[in-house]
Design a protein around this motif. Sequence first.
Motif, PDB file in Angstrom:
ATOM      1  N   ASP A  89       0.720  -1.200   0.009  1.00 11.69           N
ATOM      2  CA  ASP A  89       0.083   0.093  -0.041  1.00 11.69           C
ATOM      3  C   ASP A  89       0.564   1.333  -0.079  1.00 11.69           C
ATOM      4  OD1 ASP A  89      -2.112  -1.414   0.109  1.00 11.69           O
ATOM      5  OD2 ASP A  89      -2.015  -1.680   2.497  1.00 11.69           O
ATOM      6  N   ILE A  90       2.024   1.251   0.499  1.00 13.55           N
ATOM      7  CA  ILE A  90       3.159   2.247   0.487  1.00 13.55           C
ATOM      8  C   ILE A  90       4.220   1.474   0.554  1.00 13.55           C
ATOM      9  CG2 ILE A  90       3.056   2.305   3.077  1.00 13.55           C
ATOM     10  CD1 ILE A  90       3.263   5.629   2.940  1.00 13.55           C
ATOM     11  N   SER A  91       5.333   2.194  -0.163  1.00 10.95           N
ATOM     12  CA  SER A  91       6.524   1.608  -0.289  1.00 10.95           C
ATOM     13  C   SER A  91       7.541   2.136   1.079  1.00 10.95           C
ATOM     14  CB  SER A  91       7.299   2.025  -1.677  1.00 10.95           C
ATOM     15  OG  SER A  91       7.738   3.390  -1.509  1.00 10.95           O
ATOM     16  N   TRP A  92       8.496   1.425   1.239  1.00  8.96           N
ATOM     17  CA  TRP A  92       9.700   1.871   1.920  1.00  8.96           C
ATOM     18  C   TRP A  92      10.187   3.287   1.536  1.00  8.96           C
ATOM     19  CZ3 TRP A  92      10.875   0.959   6.733  1.00  8.96           C
ATOM     20  CH2 TRP A  92      11.998   0.999   7.277  1.00  8.96           C
ATOM     21  N   GLU A  93      10.349   3.451   0.318  1.00  9.08           N
ATOM     22  CA  GLU A  93      10.936   4.751   0.009  1.00  9.08           C
ATOM     23  C   GLU A  93       9.991   5.962   0.356  1.00  9.08           C
ATOM     24  OE1 GLU A  93      12.922   1.523  -1.589  1.00  9.08           O
ATOM     25  OE2 GLU A  93      10.814   1.870  -1.899  1.00  9.08           O
ATOM     26  N   GLU A  94       8.638   5.750  -0.099  1.00  6.77           N
ATOM     27  CA  GLU A  94       7.650   6.674   0.486  1.00  6.77           C
ATOM     28  C   GLU A  94       7.637   7.160   1.967  1.00  6.77           C
ATOM     29  OE1 GLU A  94       3.535   6.349  -1.907  1.00  6.77           O
ATOM     30  OE2 GLU A  94       4.512   4.352  -1.747  1.00  6.77           O
ATOM     31  N   LEU A  95       7.918   5.948   2.657  1.00  8.75           N
ATOM     32  CA  LEU A  95       7.849   6.343   4.108  1.00  8.75           C
ATOM     33  C   LEU A  95       9.111   7.060   4.496  1.00  8.75           C
ATOM     34  CD1 LEU A  95       7.041   2.867   6.080  1.00  8.75           C
ATOM     35  CD2 LEU A  95       5.745   4.858   5.463  1.00  8.75           C
ATOM     36  N   GLY A  96      10.208   6.825   3.711  1.00  4.58           N
ATOM     37  CA  GLY A  96      11.661   7.471   3.852  1.00  4.58           C
ATOM     38  C   GLY A  96      11.324   9.078   3.582  1.00  4.58           C
ATOM     39  N   ALA A  97      10.612   9.289   2.394  1.00  3.01           N
ATOM     40  CA  ALA A  97      10.191  10.717   1.997  1.00  3.01           C
ATOM     41  C   ALA A  97       9.441  11.368   3.039  1.00  3.01           C
ATOM     42  CB  ALA A  97       9.469  10.785   0.640  1.00  3.01           C
ATOM     43  N   LYS A  98       8.507  10.712   3.676  1.00  2.00           N
ATOM     44  CA  LYS A  98       7.403  11.294   4.601  1.00  2.00           C
ATOM     45  C   LYS A  98       8.077  11.510   6.041  1.00  2.00           C
ATOM     46  CE  LYS A  98       3.211   9.251   2.742  1.00  2.00           C
ATOM     47  NZ  LYS A  98       1.697   9.600   3.465  1.00  2.00           N
ATOM     48  N   HIS A  99       9.074  10.771   6.446  1.00  2.00           N
ATOM     49  CA  HIS A  99       9.389  10.889   7.741  1.00  2.00           C
ATOM     50  C   HIS A  99      11.204  11.005   7.787  1.00  2.00           C
ATOM     51  CE1 HIS A  99       5.554   9.572   9.118  1.00  2.00           C
ATOM     52  NE2 HIS A  99       5.619   8.578   8.086  1.00  2.00           N
ATOM     53  N   HIS A 100      11.555  11.676   8.952  1.00  3.72           N
ATOM     54  CA  HIS A 100      12.860  11.585   9.031  1.00  3.72           C
ATOM     55  C   HIS A 100      13.601  10.490   9.425  1.00  3.72           C
ATOM     56  CE1 HIS A 100      11.289  15.782   9.608  1.00  3.72           C
ATOM     57  NE2 HIS A 100      12.429  16.139   9.200  1.00  3.72           N
ATOM     58  N   ALA A 101      12.650   9.463  10.339  1.00  3.45           N
ATOM     59  CA  ALA A 101      13.220   8.309  10.751  1.00  3.45           C
ATOM     60  C   ALA A 101      12.159   7.267  10.288  1.00  3.45           C
ATOM     61  CB  ALA A 101      13.655   8.283  11.943  1.00  3.45           C
ATOM     62  N   ARG A 102      12.752   6.008  10.365  1.00  2.81           N
ATOM     63  CA  ARG A 102      11.679   4.871   9.784  1.00  2.81           C
ATOM     64  C   ARG A 102      12.435   3.766  10.715  1.00  2.81           C
ATOM     65  NH1 ARG A 102      13.044   4.124   3.678  1.00  2.81           N
ATOM     66  NH2 ARG A 102      15.133   4.641   4.460  1.00  2.81           N
ATOM     67  N   VAL A 103      11.143   3.115  11.516  1.00  6.16           N
ATOM     68  CA  VAL A 103      11.369   1.874  12.244  1.00  6.16           C
ATOM     69  C   VAL A 103      10.640   0.723  11.977  1.00  6.16           C
ATOM     70  CG1 VAL A 103      11.263   1.238  14.784  1.00  6.16           C
ATOM     71  CG2 VAL A 103      12.085   3.460  14.344  1.00  6.16           C
ATOM     72  N   ILE A 104      11.507  -0.556  11.704  1.00  5.43           N
ATOM     73  CA  ILE A 104      10.523  -1.551  11.346  1.00  5.43           C
ATOM     74  C   ILE A 104      10.304  -2.419  12.830  1.00  5.43           C
ATOM     75  CG2 ILE A 104      10.660  -3.791  10.409  1.00  5.43           C
ATOM     76  CD1 ILE A 104      12.389  -2.524   8.232  1.00  5.43           C
ATOM     77  N   ALA A 105       9.072  -2.549  13.084  1.00  2.00           N
ATOM     78  CA  ALA A 105       8.562  -3.294  14.275  1.00  2.00           C
ATOM     79  C   ALA A 105       7.623  -4.263  14.064  1.00  2.00           C
ATOM     80  CB  ALA A 105       8.300  -2.359  15.320  1.00  2.00           C
ATOM     81  N   ALA A 106       7.706  -4.858  12.777  1.00  2.00           N
ATOM     82  CA  ALA A 106       6.789  -6.023  12.298  1.00  2.00           C
ATOM     83  C   ALA A 106       6.372  -7.220  12.980  1.00  2.00           C
ATOM     84  CB  ALA A 106       7.101  -6.419  10.689  1.00  2.00           C
ATOM     85  N   GLY A 107       7.384  -7.627  13.728  1.00  2.00           N
ATOM     86  CA  GLY A 107       7.109  -8.819  14.728  1.00  2.00           C
ATOM     87  C   GLY A 107       7.294 -10.034  13.886  1.00  2.00           C
ATOM     88  N   ALA A 108       7.049 -11.308  14.650  1.00  2.00           N
ATOM     89  CA  ALA A 108       7.531 -12.645  13.870  1.00  2.00           C
ATOM     90  C   ALA A 108       6.215 -13.100  13.214  1.00  2.00           C
ATOM     91  CB  ALA A 108       8.076 -13.398  14.998  1.00  2.00           C
ATOM     92  N   TRP A 109       5.839 -12.607  12.076  1.00  2.00           N
ATOM     93  CA  TRP A 109       4.570 -12.889  11.488  1.00  2.00           C
ATOM     94  C   TRP A 109       4.310 -14.146  10.769  1.00  2.00           C
ATOM     95  CZ3 TRP A 109       4.946 -12.819   6.273  1.00  2.00           C
ATOM     96  CH2 TRP A 109       6.084 -11.776   5.759  1.00  2.00           C
ATOM     97  N   LYS A 110       5.763 -14.700  10.376  1.00  2.00           N
ATOM     98  CA  LYS A 110       5.903 -15.778   9.543  1.00  2.00           C
ATOM     99  C   LYS A 110       5.886 -17.169  10.394  1.00  2.00           C
ATOM    100  CE  LYS A 110       8.289 -17.870   5.685  1.00  2.00           C
ATOM    101  NZ  LYS A 110       9.542 -17.668   4.627  1.00  2.00           N
ATOM    102  N   GLU A 111       4.764 -17.771  10.179  1.00  2.00           N
ATOM    103  CA  GLU A 111       4.871 -19.142  10.838  1.00  2.00           C
ATOM    104  C   GLU A 111       5.533 -20.361  10.137  1.00  2.00           C
ATOM    105  OE1 GLU A 111       1.079 -18.873  13.518  1.00  2.00           O
ATOM    106  OE2 GLU A 111       0.625 -18.558  11.546  1.00  2.00           O
ATOM    107  N   ARG A 112       6.005 -21.469  10.761  1.00  2.00           N
ATOM    108  CA  ARG A 112       6.456 -22.740  10.300  1.00  2.00           C
ATOM    109  C   ARG A 112       5.615 -23.588  10.275  1.00  2.00           C
ATOM    110  NH1 ARG A 112       9.774 -26.542  12.971  1.00  2.00           N
ATOM    111  NH2 ARG A 112       9.200 -25.775  14.949  1.00  2.00           N
ATOM    112  N   ILE A 113       5.380 -24.214   9.066  1.00  2.00           N
ATOM    113  CA  ILE A 113       4.594 -25.571   8.957  1.00  2.00           C
ATOM    114  C   ILE A 113       5.669 -26.624   8.909  1.00  2.00           C
ATOM    115  CG2 ILE A 113       3.281 -26.862   7.480  1.00  2.00           C
ATOM    116  CD1 ILE A 113       1.619 -24.592   8.201  1.00  2.00           C
TER     117      ILE A 113
END
Length: 171
Positions: A89-113
């Motif tokens: 929905d929004i690119s990492w680059e767009e976030l960089g253009a909108k904000h002075h700093a970016r933080v990734i706190a996406a969690g452990a969302w990938k599960e193991r089968i």
Amino acid sequence: GGRVAFRPAPATGKSVGIVGGGPAGLTCAWFCALFGHHVVVYEAAPVAGGVPRQGVPDFRLPKDAVDREVASVMELGVRIHTNVNVGQDISWEELGAKHHARVIAAGAWKERILDIPGKEYLRPALSFLKETELRRESLAGKKVLILGGGGVALDCAFTARRLKARSVALL
């Protein structure tokens, strides 16, 4: 006792974009806002709060407790955009253009089968808990077998029973 009031530092004019509205992202947002920064959280799910909000059943952690914590972060002026998937929905680059700093706190969302015979019938625990939180599907008449015996396995077992599973067993 009432809540301890925290007052943000004077506005810095800087902004921070945080990817992920779970405990780590909201904690980061809380402190960045206290330091005087403008903060926007981008959360892919329909609600903020991460696993405590979507993956932990009510009988273990009531949703209103998590909602109060999210509200306390928002009271500092933090904006939370839900249903926003960074990278789609929004690119990492767009976030960089909108904000002075970016933080990734996406969690452990990938599960193991597990790679075992019958794996096509497996449902990862966190996915099961999240799905049942968002829509209460009935398990009436179904037999449920849970692989594991820890806290998450017990959460799944209790949830399956509340969803009227005919039987629930842990292996």
